[in-house]
Every structure is written in structure tokens, then in C-alpha cells.
Scaffold this motif. Structure first.
Motif, PDB file in Angstrom:
ATOM      1  N   ARG A  53      46.780 -13.573 -43.326  1.00 43.56           N
ATOM      2  CA  ARG A  53      47.719 -12.571 -44.299  1.00 43.56           C
ATOM      3  C   ARG A  53      49.119 -12.906 -44.420  1.00 43.56           C
ATOM      4  NH1 ARG A  53      45.793  -6.688 -43.880  1.00 43.56           N
ATOM      5  NH2 ARG A  53      46.143  -6.546 -46.326  1.00 43.56           N
ATOM      6  N   ALA A  54      49.647 -13.274 -43.099  1.00 42.38           N
ATOM      7  CA  ALA A  54      51.046 -13.553 -43.129  1.00 42.38           C
ATOM      8  C   ALA A  54      51.296 -14.978 -43.880  1.00 42.38           C
ATOM      9  CB  ALA A  54      51.403 -13.713 -41.825  1.00 42.38           C
ATOM     10  N   ARG A  55      50.314 -15.915 -43.817  1.00 46.75           N
ATOM     11  CA  ARG A  55      50.196 -17.283 -44.426  1.00 46.75           C
ATOM     12  C   ARG A  55      50.244 -16.962 -45.983  1.00 46.75           C
ATOM     13  NH1 ARG A  55      46.851 -19.713 -41.949  1.00 46.75           N
ATOM     14  NH2 ARG A  55      48.272 -20.217 -40.144  1.00 46.75           N
ATOM     15  N   ARG A  56      49.536 -16.029 -46.313  1.00 42.51           N
ATOM     16  CA  ARG A  56      49.506 -15.799 -47.840  1.00 42.51           C
ATOM     17  C   ARG A  56      50.613 -15.063 -48.424  1.00 42.51           C
ATOM     18  NH1 ARG A  56      44.191 -14.801 -46.312  1.00 42.51           N
ATOM     19  NH2 ARG A  56      44.266 -12.914 -45.991  1.00 42.51           N
ATOM     20  N   LEU A  57      51.166 -14.057 -47.473  1.00 44.13           N
ATOM     21  CA  LEU A  57      52.568 -13.517 -48.033  1.00 44.13           C
ATOM     22  C   LEU A  57      53.579 -14.340 -48.256  1.00 44.13           C
ATOM     23  CD1 LEU A  57      54.449 -11.095 -48.529  1.00 44.13           C
ATOM     24  CD2 LEU A  57      54.438 -10.688 -46.012  1.00 44.13           C
ATOM     25  N   ALA A  58      53.627 -15.557 -47.076  1.00 43.78           N
ATOM     26  CA  ALA A  58      54.722 -16.401 -46.869  1.00 43.78           C
ATOM     27  C   ALA A  58      54.596 -17.506 -48.413  1.00 43.78           C
ATOM     28  CB  ALA A  58      54.769 -17.267 -45.795  1.00 43.78           C
ATOM     29  N   ALA A  59      53.395 -17.651 -48.585  1.00 41.97           N
ATOM     30  CA  ALA A  59      53.334 -18.518 -49.792  1.00 41.97           C
ATOM     31  C   ALA A  59      53.560 -17.835 -51.272  1.00 41.97           C
ATOM     32  CB  ALA A  59      51.682 -18.934 -49.932  1.00 41.97           C
ATOM     33  N   LEU A  60      53.421 -16.386 -51.202  1.00 35.28           N
ATOM     34  CA  LEU A  60      53.614 -15.696 -52.593  1.00 35.28           C
ATOM     35  C   LEU A  60      55.411 -15.780 -52.341  1.00 35.28           C
ATOM     36  CD1 LEU A  60      51.362 -12.721 -52.531  1.00 35.28           C
ATOM     37  CD2 LEU A  60      51.670 -14.469 -54.270  1.00 35.28           C
ATOM     38  N   ILE A  61      55.812 -15.650 -51.333  1.00 35.53           N
ATOM     39  CA  ILE A  61      57.520 -15.539 -51.165  1.00 35.53           C
ATOM     40  C   ILE A  61      57.972 -16.900 -51.637  1.00 35.53           C
ATOM     41  CG2 ILE A  61      59.395 -15.602 -49.703  1.00 35.53           C
ATOM     42  CD1 ILE A  61      57.834 -13.367 -47.822  1.00 35.53           C
ATOM     43  N   ARG A  62      57.466 -17.929 -51.322  1.00 30.69           N
ATOM     44  CA  ARG A  62      57.606 -19.292 -51.663  1.00 30.69           C
ATOM     45  C   ARG A  62      57.478 -19.665 -53.209  1.00 30.69           C
ATOM     46  NH1 ARG A  62      55.414 -24.769 -48.919  1.00 30.69           N
ATOM     47  NH2 ARG A  62      56.631 -26.321 -50.081  1.00 30.69           N
ATOM     48  N   ALA A  63      56.268 -19.164 -53.710  1.00 32.03           N
ATOM     49  CA  ALA A  63      56.185 -19.044 -55.070  1.00 32.03           C
ATOM     50  C   ALA A  63      57.250 -18.343 -55.873  1.00 32.03           C
ATOM     51  CB  ALA A  63      54.730 -18.940 -55.551  1.00 32.03           C
ATOM     52  N   LYS A  64      57.700 -17.395 -55.365  1.00 33.59           N
ATOM     53  CA  LYS A  64      58.602 -16.631 -56.206  1.00 33.59           C
ATOM     54  C   LYS A  64      60.069 -16.933 -55.978  1.00 33.59           C
ATOM     55  CE  LYS A  64      56.016 -14.187 -58.436  1.00 33.59           C
ATOM     56  NZ  LYS A  64      55.702 -14.270 -59.895  1.00 33.59           N
ATOM     57  N   ALA A  65      60.561 -17.685 -54.753  1.00 34.92           N
ATOM     58  CA  ALA A  65      61.787 -18.040 -54.206  1.00 34.92           C
ATOM     59  C   ALA A  65      61.462 -19.380 -53.412  1.00 34.92           C
ATOM     60  CB  ALA A  65      62.372 -16.867 -53.512  1.00 34.92           C
ATOM     61  N   PRO A  66      61.326 -20.550 -54.396  1.00 31.59           N
ATOM     62  CA  PRO A  66      61.162 -21.983 -53.648  1.00 31.59           C
ATOM     63  C   PRO A  66      62.074 -22.181 -52.747  1.00 31.59           C
ATOM     64  CG  PRO A  66      60.771 -21.869 -56.096  1.00 31.59           C
ATOM     65  CD  PRO A  66      61.143 -20.595 -55.630  1.00 31.59           C
ATOM     66  N   VAL A  94      57.091 -17.272 -35.898  1.00 28.90           N
ATOM     67  CA  VAL A  94      56.168 -18.036 -35.998  1.00 28.90           C
ATOM     68  C   VAL A  94      56.330 -18.882 -37.218  1.00 28.90           C
ATOM     69  CG1 VAL A  94      53.623 -18.302 -36.640  1.00 28.90           C
ATOM     70  CG2 VAL A  94      54.618 -16.582 -35.103  1.00 28.90           C
ATOM     71  N   VAL A  95      56.228 -20.519 -36.995  1.00 25.45           N
ATOM     72  CA  VAL A  95      56.446 -21.399 -38.173  1.00 25.45           C
ATOM     73  C   VAL A  95      55.097 -21.628 -38.814  1.00 25.45           C
ATOM     74  CG1 VAL A  95      57.054 -23.601 -38.920  1.00 25.45           C
ATOM     75  CG2 VAL A  95      58.089 -22.561 -37.027  1.00 25.45           C
ATOM     76  N   LEU A  96      54.809 -21.127 -39.973  1.00 28.55           N
ATOM     77  CA  LEU A  96      53.628 -21.230 -40.837  1.00 28.55           C
ATOM     78  C   LEU A  96      53.546 -22.611 -41.559  1.00 28.55           C
ATOM     79  CD1 LEU A  96      53.327 -17.633 -42.164  1.00 28.55           C
ATOM     80  CD2 LEU A  96      52.386 -18.435 -39.927  1.00 28.55           C
ATOM     81  N   ASP A  97      52.338 -23.161 -41.677  1.00 31.39           N
ATOM     82  CA  ASP A  97      52.351 -24.309 -42.473  1.00 31.39           C
ATOM     83  C   ASP A  97      51.765 -24.206 -43.629  1.00 31.39           C
ATOM     84  OD1 ASP A  97      51.725 -27.076 -43.404  1.00 31.39           O
ATOM     85  OD2 ASP A  97      50.066 -27.430 -42.236  1.00 31.39           O
ATOM     86  N   LEU A  98      52.598 -24.247 -44.721  1.00 29.70           N
ATOM     87  CA  LEU A  98      51.819 -24.044 -46.229  1.00 29.70           C
ATOM     88  C   LEU A  98      51.719 -25.096 -47.020  1.00 29.70           C
ATOM     89  CD1 LEU A  98      54.715 -21.060 -47.160  1.00 29.70           C
ATOM     90  CD2 LEU A  98      52.472 -20.939 -45.853  1.00 29.70           C
ATOM     91  N   GLU A  99      51.561 -26.161 -46.530  1.00 36.01           N
ATOM     92  CA  GLU A  99      51.327 -27.464 -47.176  1.00 36.01           C
ATOM     93  C   GLU A  99      49.786 -27.541 -47.581  1.00 36.01           C
ATOM     94  OE1 GLU A  99      53.801 -29.383 -48.230  1.00 36.01           O
ATOM     95  OE2 GLU A  99      54.977 -27.827 -46.835  1.00 36.01           O
ATOM     96  N   LEU A 138      52.706  -4.478 -45.501  1.00 36.85           N
ATOM     97  CA  LEU A 138      51.892  -5.142 -44.561  1.00 36.85           C
ATOM     98  C   LEU A 138      52.406  -5.016 -43.196  1.00 36.85           C
ATOM     99  CD1 LEU A 138      50.839  -8.255 -46.540  1.00 36.85           C
ATOM    100  CD2 LEU A 138      49.441  -6.610 -45.851  1.00 36.85           C
ATOM    101  N   TYR A 139      53.680  -5.299 -43.136  1.00 36.20           N
ATOM    102  CA  TYR A 139      54.290  -5.260 -41.843  1.00 36.20           C
ATOM    103  C   TYR A 139      54.429  -3.547 -41.343  1.00 36.20           C
ATOM    104  CZ  TYR A 139      55.043 -10.112 -40.741  1.00 36.20           C
ATOM    105  OH  TYR A 139      54.890 -11.228 -40.319  1.00 36.20           O
ATOM    106  N   ALA A 140      54.457  -2.730 -42.278  1.00 36.86           N
ATOM    107  CA  ALA A 140      54.494  -1.164 -41.920  1.00 36.86           C
ATOM    108  C   ALA A 140      53.232  -0.903 -41.112  1.00 36.86           C
ATOM    109  CB  ALA A 140      54.671  -0.160 -42.817  1.00 36.86           C
TER     110      ALA A 140
END
Length: 122
Positions: A51-64, A4-9, A37-39
Motif C-alpha cells: 500500500r505504501a508503494r502504491r501511495l508513493a507511486a501515486l505521489i510520483r505520478a502527480k509530482a515527478p 524506508v526506501v521503496l523501489d518504484l521501478e 492511510l497513515y491515520a
């Protein structure tokens, strides 16, 4: 996230605001959170897109530089450490193409695997 492609804009998903709010979390801690979360829900990105979008945003924040993440539960009811994790940096043109296919209802797992994870490349 997965297929799934998530929009984080949206402003609430902006990496700068998230990085200030979650500075203490390491990238490893965010990865472990994703595994937990995935378990609990191997189809988190479909069943709980917020929840997936928030996780993706955290990943992006830590590894842009990363813009693709995959969490795969190896078995139903497995432990978080059994969830396999992959990250990638994918060209923005590929992400745009995938987003367009998704928008048109034509994005599938096979297409995502070929273009992002390259496991099933012909």
C-alpha cells in the motif's frame, strides 16, 4: 516513504501508466489519501509495504520531481487531518546511498532524518 526506501521501478508502478489511470486525482487528493492511510496505520510503510508503494507511486505520478515523502501521525487514533506531511526532492546519489544501506540492513531513522529531512543534522 518515511524511513524506508521503496523501489518504484517495476512496470506496474511506472508514473506514466499511473497518471493515465488516476488522472482525475489531484496532488492534494493523493496527499489526503496518504493522511487517511497513515491515520489508520502510522507504520503503513512497514506493516503494509504494498500500500505504501502504491501511495508513493501515486505521489510520483502527480509530482515527478518529488522522491521523498513523510507522513507522521501526531497521536494514536488521530484524525487524518492530524497526520503531518512533508515532501522533498533528494539527490539521486543520496537515495542510492540510503537504498544500499537499507539493502545491507543498516538504514535507520536517524540516518534518514539526517540525509533526507535534515531535522537532526549535526
Amino acid at each position: 516513504m518515511n524511513d524506508v526506501v521503496l523501489d518504484l521501478e517495476a512496470p506496474k508502478f511506472a508514473p506514466s501508466s499511473l497518471s493515465r489511470r488516476f488522472e482525475a486525482l489531484s496532488f492534494e487528493a493523493v496527499t489526503r489519501m496518504g493522511q487517511e492511510l497513515y491515520a489508520e496505520d502510522p507504520l503503513l510503510h512497514i506493516n503494509q509495504p504494498g500500500r505504501a508503494r502504491r501511495l508513493a507511486a501515486l505521489i510520483r505520478a502527480k509530482a515527478p520531481t518529488l522522491n521523498a515523502a513523510q507522513f507522521v501521525a501526531t497521536r494514536f487514533g488521530g484524525a487524518p487531518h492530524e497526520v503531518l506531511v512533508s515532501f522533498r526532492q533528494v539527490a539521486s546519489s543520496v537515495m542510492d546511498e540510503l537504498f544500499e544501506a537499507q539493502d545491507e540492513g543498516e538504514l535507520d531513522t536517524l540516518q534518514t532524518d539526517r540525509q533526507v529531512w535534515r531535522r537532526l543534522a549535526a
